[in-house]
Structures are given as C-alpha cells and as structure tokens.
Design a protein around this motif. Structure first.
Motif, PDB file in Angstrom:
ATOM      1  N   SER A 101       0.955  -1.354  -0.036  1.00 34.95           N
ATOM      2  CA  SER A 101       0.037  -0.045   0.009  1.00 34.95           C
ATOM      3  C   SER A 101       0.946   1.407   0.052  1.00 34.95           C
ATOM      4  CB  SER A 101      -0.950  -0.136   1.052  1.00 34.95           C
ATOM      5  OG  SER A 101      -1.890  -0.948   1.239  1.00 34.95           O
ATOM      6  N   PHE A 102       1.841   1.372   0.763  1.00 39.86           N
ATOM      7  CA  PHE A 102       2.600   2.638   1.084  1.00 39.86           C
ATOM      8  C   PHE A 102       3.290   3.186  -0.493  1.00 39.86           C
ATOM      9  CE2 PHE A 102       5.484   5.790   2.295  1.00 39.86           C
ATOM     10  CZ  PHE A 102       5.254   6.189   3.540  1.00 39.86           C
ATOM     11  N   CYS A 103       4.107   2.239  -1.062  1.00 39.68           N
ATOM     12  CA  CYS A 103       4.380   2.707  -2.237  1.00 39.68           C
ATOM     13  C   CYS A 103       3.515   2.867  -3.289  1.00 39.68           C
ATOM     14  CB  CYS A 103       5.680   1.764  -2.581  1.00 39.68           C
ATOM     15  SG  CYS A 103       5.545   0.270  -2.490  1.00 39.68           S
ATOM     16  N   GLY A 104       2.466   2.062  -3.258  1.00 34.87           N
ATOM     17  CA  GLY A 104       1.488   2.258  -4.229  1.00 34.87           C
ATOM     18  C   GLY A 104       0.642   3.609  -4.203  1.00 34.87           C
ATOM     19  N   LEU A 105       0.311   3.953  -2.689  1.00 35.60           N
ATOM     20  CA  LEU A 105      -0.318   5.147  -2.754  1.00 35.60           C
ATOM     21  C   LEU A 105       0.623   6.390  -2.994  1.00 35.60           C
ATOM     22  CD1 LEU A 105      -2.329   4.263   0.539  1.00 35.60           C
ATOM     23  CD2 LEU A 105      -3.418   4.778  -1.567  1.00 35.60           C
ATOM     24  N   LEU A 106       1.934   6.160  -2.682  1.00 37.23           N
ATOM     25  CA  LEU A 106       2.764   7.432  -3.088  1.00 37.23           C
ATOM     26  C   LEU A 106       2.752   7.476  -4.874  1.00 37.23           C
ATOM     27  CD1 LEU A 106       5.828   7.314  -0.394  1.00 37.23           C
ATOM     28  CD2 LEU A 106       4.069   8.620  -0.591  1.00 37.23           C
ATOM     29  N   ALA A 107       2.813   6.451  -5.259  1.00 39.71           N
ATOM     30  CA  ALA A 107       3.016   6.505  -6.608  1.00 39.71           C
ATOM     31  C   ALA A 107       1.738   7.252  -7.278  1.00 39.71           C
ATOM     32  CB  ALA A 107       2.998   5.127  -7.198  1.00 39.71           C
ATOM     33  N   ILE A 108       0.497   6.660  -6.689  1.00 36.81           N
ATOM     34  CA  ILE A 108      -0.575   7.532  -7.330  1.00 36.81           C
ATOM     35  C   ILE A 108      -0.659   9.001  -6.966  1.00 36.81           C
ATOM     36  CG2 ILE A 108      -3.224   7.778  -6.896  1.00 36.81           C
ATOM     37  CD1 ILE A 108      -2.891   4.607  -6.297  1.00 36.81           C
ATOM     38  N   THR A 109      -0.353   9.341  -5.872  1.00 40.68           N
ATOM     39  CA  THR A 109      -0.427  10.974  -5.473  1.00 40.68           C
ATOM     40  C   THR A 109       0.998  11.638  -5.687  1.00 40.68           C
ATOM     41  OG1 THR A 109       0.058  10.581  -3.328  1.00 40.68           O
ATOM     42  CG2 THR A 109      -2.117  10.367  -3.961  1.00 40.68           C
ATOM     43  N   ALA A 110       2.231  11.077  -5.657  1.00 43.37           N
ATOM     44  CA  ALA A 110       3.163  11.649  -5.672  1.00 43.37           C
ATOM     45  C   ALA A 110       4.137  11.292  -7.179  1.00 43.37           C
ATOM     46  CB  ALA A 110       4.154  11.296  -4.662  1.00 43.37           C
ATOM     47  N   SER A 111       3.550  10.696  -7.935  1.00 45.04           N
ATOM     48  CA  SER A 111       4.090  10.208  -9.422  1.00 45.04           C
ATOM     49  C   SER A 111       5.388   9.587  -9.174  1.00 45.04           C
ATOM     50  CB  SER A 111       3.991  11.467 -10.356  1.00 45.04           C
ATOM     51  OG  SER A 111       4.297  11.036 -11.463  1.00 45.04           O
ATOM     52  N   LYS A 112       6.033   8.746  -8.284  1.00 45.45           N
ATOM     53  CA  LYS A 112       7.170   8.303  -8.101  1.00 45.45           C
ATOM     54  C   LYS A 112       6.951   6.706  -8.080  1.00 45.45           C
ATOM     55  CE  LYS A 112       9.369  12.190  -6.991  1.00 45.45           C
ATOM     56  NZ  LYS A 112       8.525  12.998  -7.604  1.00 45.45           N
ATOM     57  N   PHE A 113       8.272   6.379  -8.873  1.00 45.18           N
ATOM     58  CA  PHE A 113       8.631   4.768  -8.662  1.00 45.18           C
ATOM     59  C   PHE A 113       9.031   4.487  -7.483  1.00 45.18           C
ATOM     60  CE2 PHE A 113       8.598   5.499 -13.251  1.00 45.18           C
ATOM     61  CZ  PHE A 113       7.599   4.326 -13.516  1.00 45.18           C
ATOM     62  N   PHE A 128       9.197  -1.402 -11.322  1.00 41.71           N
ATOM     63  CA  PHE A 128       8.247  -2.119 -10.375  1.00 41.71           C
ATOM     64  C   PHE A 128       9.379  -2.616  -9.340  1.00 41.71           C
ATOM     65  CE2 PHE A 128       8.156  -5.256 -13.647  1.00 41.71           C
ATOM     66  CZ  PHE A 128       8.724  -6.278 -13.113  1.00 41.71           C
ATOM     67  N   GLN A 129       8.867  -2.902  -8.082  1.00 41.27           N
ATOM     68  CA  GLN A 129       9.719  -3.392  -7.029  1.00 41.27           C
ATOM     69  C   GLN A 129       8.906  -3.779  -5.876  1.00 41.27           C
ATOM     70  OE1 GLN A 129      12.974  -0.877  -5.991  1.00 41.27           O
ATOM     71  NE2 GLN A 129      13.466  -2.322  -3.927  1.00 41.27           N
ATOM     72  N   GLU A 130       9.063  -4.986  -5.205  1.00 40.19           N
ATOM     73  CA  GLU A 130       8.649  -5.470  -4.119  1.00 40.19           C
ATOM     74  C   GLU A 130       9.842  -5.997  -3.297  1.00 40.19           C
ATOM     75  OE1 GLU A 130       6.394  -5.590  -0.978  1.00 40.19           O
ATOM     76  OE2 GLU A 130       5.795  -4.599  -2.929  1.00 40.19           O
ATOM     77  N   ARG A 131      10.244  -5.341  -2.308  1.00 37.93           N
ATOM     78  CA  ARG A 131      11.361  -5.482  -1.589  1.00 37.93           C
ATOM     79  C   ARG A 131      12.602  -5.949  -2.477  1.00 37.93           C
ATOM     80  NH1 ARG A 131       7.912  -9.081   2.759  1.00 37.93           N
ATOM     81  NH2 ARG A 131       6.408  -8.967   1.324  1.00 37.93           N
TER      82      ARG A 131
END
Length: 621
Positions: A293-305, A543-546
C-alpha cells in the motif's frame, strides 16, 4: 559435583535454554532479508537483558519469606509469561514480514488490540478457540518452566551459601546493569542493524522503511533537495478549468475481477451502468509500482517509482492546494499509524480514517466512511479534492453478509482455509461490495453538489494473489496478479475531450499527471509519470517489491517483455506477457540478448547494487 560448580552450570544452562526460541526465530528472520543478519548479535543482547530480568526476579523471590514451592511457581509463571510474549511477538514479526514486508510497530499493535474481535471475524477465526489454544500453550510453558526449575534452579545455592546482605548487593548490582541496558537501548536503539524489537519500538529511526522498502537518510536528503527545487519552480497556472477532483482508491482491487473489464461475473453492476451511460473512460492497462500500500499510494499521489521515493514529495494534494483547492481525505483503514502514511499525504484541509476519534467499530469497515460523508457539508463552490480509500476488497475489510452473492466463501489469510473456489468467491464478494460503496459515495456527492463539474478517478494501490503461482494476498512478489490495477476516469458536468490515448501499458505514476491534465494544470517537474491524454508513451516502466526489482519494456511491437531480479535468491525472470500472460515459462534463455543487457543495467541502476551480481536462472513457473 560441588554445589558451586553445579550452580554455575545451571546458570549457563539458563542462558542456552533461554536463547533457543530467539535462535529459531532469527533463522527465519535472517532468511527474509540478508540485511537481517546484522540483527543477530543485537537481538541476543536484548534477549539476555530479558533473561537478566527473570534472574533478578528469582533473586528477589529468594529473599522473600516464601515456601520453596511457592517461589518456584512464581518464577515459573513469570518466565512462562515472558516466553509466551516472546513467541507471540515473534509470530507477529514473521506475519508482518510475510504480509506487508515490515516489522509491526508498537503503535500498529496497540491500534489493533481493541479490534481483535473484528479482525478475527474478518479472518473467520474463532476467538474462544484462539484464546483456548493460547491458554493451553501457556500452561504447557508453565509446566515446562516448573519442571526445569525443579531440576536446574541455581537460587538454592545462594540461599544456602550466601548471606542475605550479599544477595541484596547482587540484586542491586543486577538492577543497575539492567537499568543501564534499558537506558542504552532507549537512547541508541539498534534500528540500523534491523533488530526487530527496536524496529517495533522506534519505527521511524535510522532508515525510512516503508513496508520493507528502506531508503537511507543520505538518499532521502538528495531526493528531498530535488523535490524542494521543483517545488520552488512550480507556480499556479492561470486560466485553468478548476473542476472538482474525486480520487477513489480501492485497496487490493484487481481489474480482471471487475465486471466492467469483462470479468465473467457481474461484480461491478453500478460501474457498468455508468459505463453504459457514457460517463466512463477506461485507461490503458495499468500496473502498480509495487505490491504493497505505502509505495502504491505514493506512486498515485506523488508520481514516483519506488526507487525515486522522497520523504517530502510534491503530491497531487499539494499541487491542487496551490491552485486554491480544499483537500479532504476520507480513508478506510488505519492510515494514521500505518508506517507514516498520514505524514506522507502532506497538509490537507480535513482528514478522516479508521483511527479518527469519531469512529466507533472496526477500522476497516467502509460504512464508517459513508457515515462520515453523510455528515460532510455541501459543496460551497470552491474547488475541492476528495480522496477516498476503500477496504471492501481487502482481506481484512468488513464484509456485508447481504452482499455475499458468491458462495461458498471463506477468508484466505489462514492456510487451512485456502480453498481456491472459496477464496475467489470471498474476494469477488468484496469487489461487489466495493462497487456498492462507490455507488453510495457518488450518490452522496451528487446530492451535496460535489459532482456538478467533476473528474472522478477510480484505481487501486495494488492487486491481490488468489492462489496463482501458489501465492495469496499481496506484498509477496511482483507477479501480474499483485501488480495489475484498474484505472477509470468518470466525467460529471462536462464533456470529456475524448478517449484516453492508447498505450501498451501505463503505471500508477501516470494517475496524478492525468488528473492535472484533465484540469488544464501542469505537472511538477519532479514527477515521473505522464498524462494519459497524451499519446507519448515511455519506453520502460519500473516495479519493485522488496528484493524483487524489475522493468517492463514497451519498445518491442507485438511483445510486452517483463524482467525482474530476485536479489535475495539471485534469480532472474523474463516473460513475454503478450504470449505468456500467466507467467508460466521463464523465457530467460530466449530473451533478446541486447534487451536483456539493457534490462539488467536498468535494474542494477535502480536497486542500489554497485556491481553485477552472479544471477542464476530460476526454474520455469
């Protein structure tokens, strides 16, 4: 054997026996991430500090006028209680690492302490049975401690050979050492060594760790400096069309389980009706930047990988506030204590989530959002952004029995409950409920006039594994099931300029630029995404997951290549998603050599790895 020697041997045996459970835990903890190896010695130091506390209690009991059996029972009860707490804590740590890639923080544990009944209900776990098993386990630990102390206790030697003043001196000295250890742990916790208890107690010290993705402070400072430079250059645009903005993020929502995307079940009847009415524009296939969730939500609102995340990003909310918008967040779940999410959203005009004081009931019940929205004031004519986060499709979301259309259904958090049919039915019921909640939100906003001239975006923070590749839930890899997310754009009170531009693939980082483009507003220079109204498409998406880091290659006509590396296992994976959308066969051996070199280079540059690692090919599937 002399009694003094036996006492020393028993004391040494205490240390060995006490370290068995922590040792077994550390074996699993270190397997999760190579960085966890540094935690071994610091954690054993904490464990020995706990053992010292138990020893001091036993010394205290030896000074009291108690029968030996009573003293032994008190010592066994306290040791068993501490050991039970350690085992429970270790279980929480491993569950946290498996479920969301992070050691559970103390605030998060306390937050869910009062939600046990609701969580158990969401997971279909019987609390009486769970408490009964816990009680039996404690009794077994107590019996084991009693038997151990009866055979290997060293305190009788002190009672027979040492005077009470000497025992009192030993006790005072031990308390002093214990207090110094506690003080040292508090002022300099070993968080940088990933010691788990320090990460629970002090989750925001050392690296900024968001659900298993750690960023060191030096990198954060560089990224924050770049964000500040872009922030200084960003100025409000004149002559823009300040429509209202509604952003709805559904946690763990898969597009391939939504009727509006052609799923075999009509799980989104309300969205499908809006589509038939011509209000919906479907974006190109979209992927999350991660599976949590954290990086997904940041990607949505901050446009960051993930490899670009900063602690002070320019967010969609900030850009809109600069243009005179009021920003209101209404979020299902507990975002306040979930690893700093509330801080990441930045300054807003109103904030509501499952942790808010007015919430009565379960954090993850989306009906709380509807109750809050019902009391929200009508639109006053000033442009507004309203962001919603829904938990209905999430495993821990509260399900409405009236919407349980697909049966038999059962939660899939516990391995014993994992039957594929029940899992899919349970998930699809959640999607059906999310569709109903979205319909209720839009109806309320319509009555309150927030939809008079409004763009509405519906998306997800990540997907969900439902048994594919033997995986369940999310934050467990980078398979397509956890990376696919929907993106729908709805137009209220205005005629959209046309369809969104076709692309092979889009990313969550494109959501915020797309919304600003719909308003005629420029994106900040530091954003990674591009507006989906524009035909230009990037060549690569990340994309990245850990430990799993990868790239989509969009350059090849007729082939969508996906490449990732598992840094922990040292494995490489390549799939041609055009030919193999289910990621069945690892195509590493037949991938274009030049493309493979480019993928490796890009992943290495974005993973913090200084030199090429000795990868090995993974088995197919």
């Amino acid at each position: 054997m002399p009694s003094s020697r036996r006492a020393l041997l028993n004391l040494g045996l205490d240390v060995v026996v006490w370290c068995v459970v922590p040792g077994l835990f550390l074996l699993q903890y270190a397997k999760h991430d190579p960085a966890h190896h540094a935690a071994v010695l610091p954690h054993f130091r904490v464990v020995l500090w706990m053992l010292l506390g138990v020893a001091l209690l036993r010394l205290t009991l030896s000074l009291l006028p108690m029968r030996p059996a009573a003293a032994r029972a008190a010592a066994a009860a306290s040791a068993a209680a501490l050991l039970a707490a350690m085992i429970a804590y270790y279980g929480l740590v491993l569950i946290g690492l498996q479920s969301w890639g992070r050691v559970a923080s103390w605030d998060l544990i306390l937050g869910y302490r009062g939600q046990l009944a609701a969580v158990a209900d969401a997971l279909a776990v019987s609390l009486p049975v769970a408490f009964g098993v816990a009680a039996l386990a404690y009794l077994a630990l107590f019996a084991g401690a009693w038997a151990y102390l009866r055979r290997f206790d060293w305190t009788p030697f002190l009672q027979q050979r040492a005077s009470r003043p000497l025992v009192a001196v030993l006790l005072a000295g031990g308390l002093g050492v214990w207090a110094l250890e506690l003080y040292g742990f508090a002022i300099d916790p070993p968080t940088e060594q990933a010691e788990p208890i320090s990460l629970t107690a002090f989750p925001l010290i050392a690296t900024w760790n968001f659900q298993g993705h750690s960023v060191d402070k030096l990198a954060l400072r560089r990224r924050d400096a770049a964000e500040d430079a872009a922030r200084a250059l960003y100025a409000p645009a004149a002559g823009s069309d300040l429509k209202n903005v509604v952003l709805i993020v559904v946690d763990a929502l898969r597009p391939d389980h939504m009727g509006i995307y052609g799923y075999r079940r009509d799980t989104t009847p309300n969205l499908s009706r809006l589509d038939q009415a011509g209000l919906v524009r479907k974006g190109p296939p979209m992927r999350a930047t991660c599976a949590s969730s954290f990086c997904g939500l940041l990607a949505i609102t901050a446009s960051k990988f993930v490899h670009q995340v900063a602690s002070r990003p320019i967010t969609l909310q900030e850009a809109l506030r600069l243009h005179g918008y009021r920003v209101h967040l209404m979020l299902g779940g507990d975002h306040t204590l979930f690893y700093g999410l509330k801080r990441a959203y930045g300054k807003v005009d109103s904030y509501f989530d499952g942790r808010s004081r007015s919430v009565i009931g379960y954090f993850n019940d989306d009906r709380r959002l509807l109750d809050h929205l019902a009391g929200f004031p009508d639109w006053d004519g000033r442009p507004a952004m309203l962001q919603f986060h829904l938990m209905s499709a999430h495993l821990l979301g509260r399900r409405d029995p009236a919407l349980a259309k697909y049966v038999p259904a059962a939660p899939y958090a516990v391995a014993l409950n994992r039957d594929r049919e029940r899992t899919v039915n349970f998930y699809d019921n959640g999607v059906l409920q999310a569709d109903a909640i979205i319909a209720d939100i839009l109806a309320m906003l319509q009555r309150k006039r927030y939809l008079d001239n409004t763009v509405v975006a519906i998306t997800a923070d990540h997907g969900e594994s439902l048994g594919e590749h033997g995986l369940y839930q999310h934050a467990n890899g980078v398979r397509e099931e956890v990376l696919r997310v929907p993106f729908l754009l709805l137009s209220y009170g205005y005629r959209a300029s046309g369809r969104l531009a076709p692309r092979v693939l889009a990313s969550q980082v494109d959501v915020a630029p797309t919304l600003l483009a719909e308003l005629g507003l420029p994106p900040p220079a530091s954003w990674a995404g591009s507006a989906l109204q524009q035909p230009a498409s990037p060549e690569f998406l990340y994309f990245q997951e850990r430990s799993e880091i990868g790239v989509y290659d969009l350059r090849h006509a007729g082939s969508l290549w996906k490449y990732w590396v598992d840094r922990r296992a040292g494995s490489e994976f390549v799939f041609n998603l055009t030919q193999d959308p289910g990621e069945v066969t690892n195509a590493l051996d037949i991938a274009p050599p030049a493309a493979l070199r480019e993928w490796r280079r890009r992943v290495l540059e974005r993973s913090g790895v200084g030199a090429r690692e000795p990868y090995r090919a993974a088995s197919s599937g």
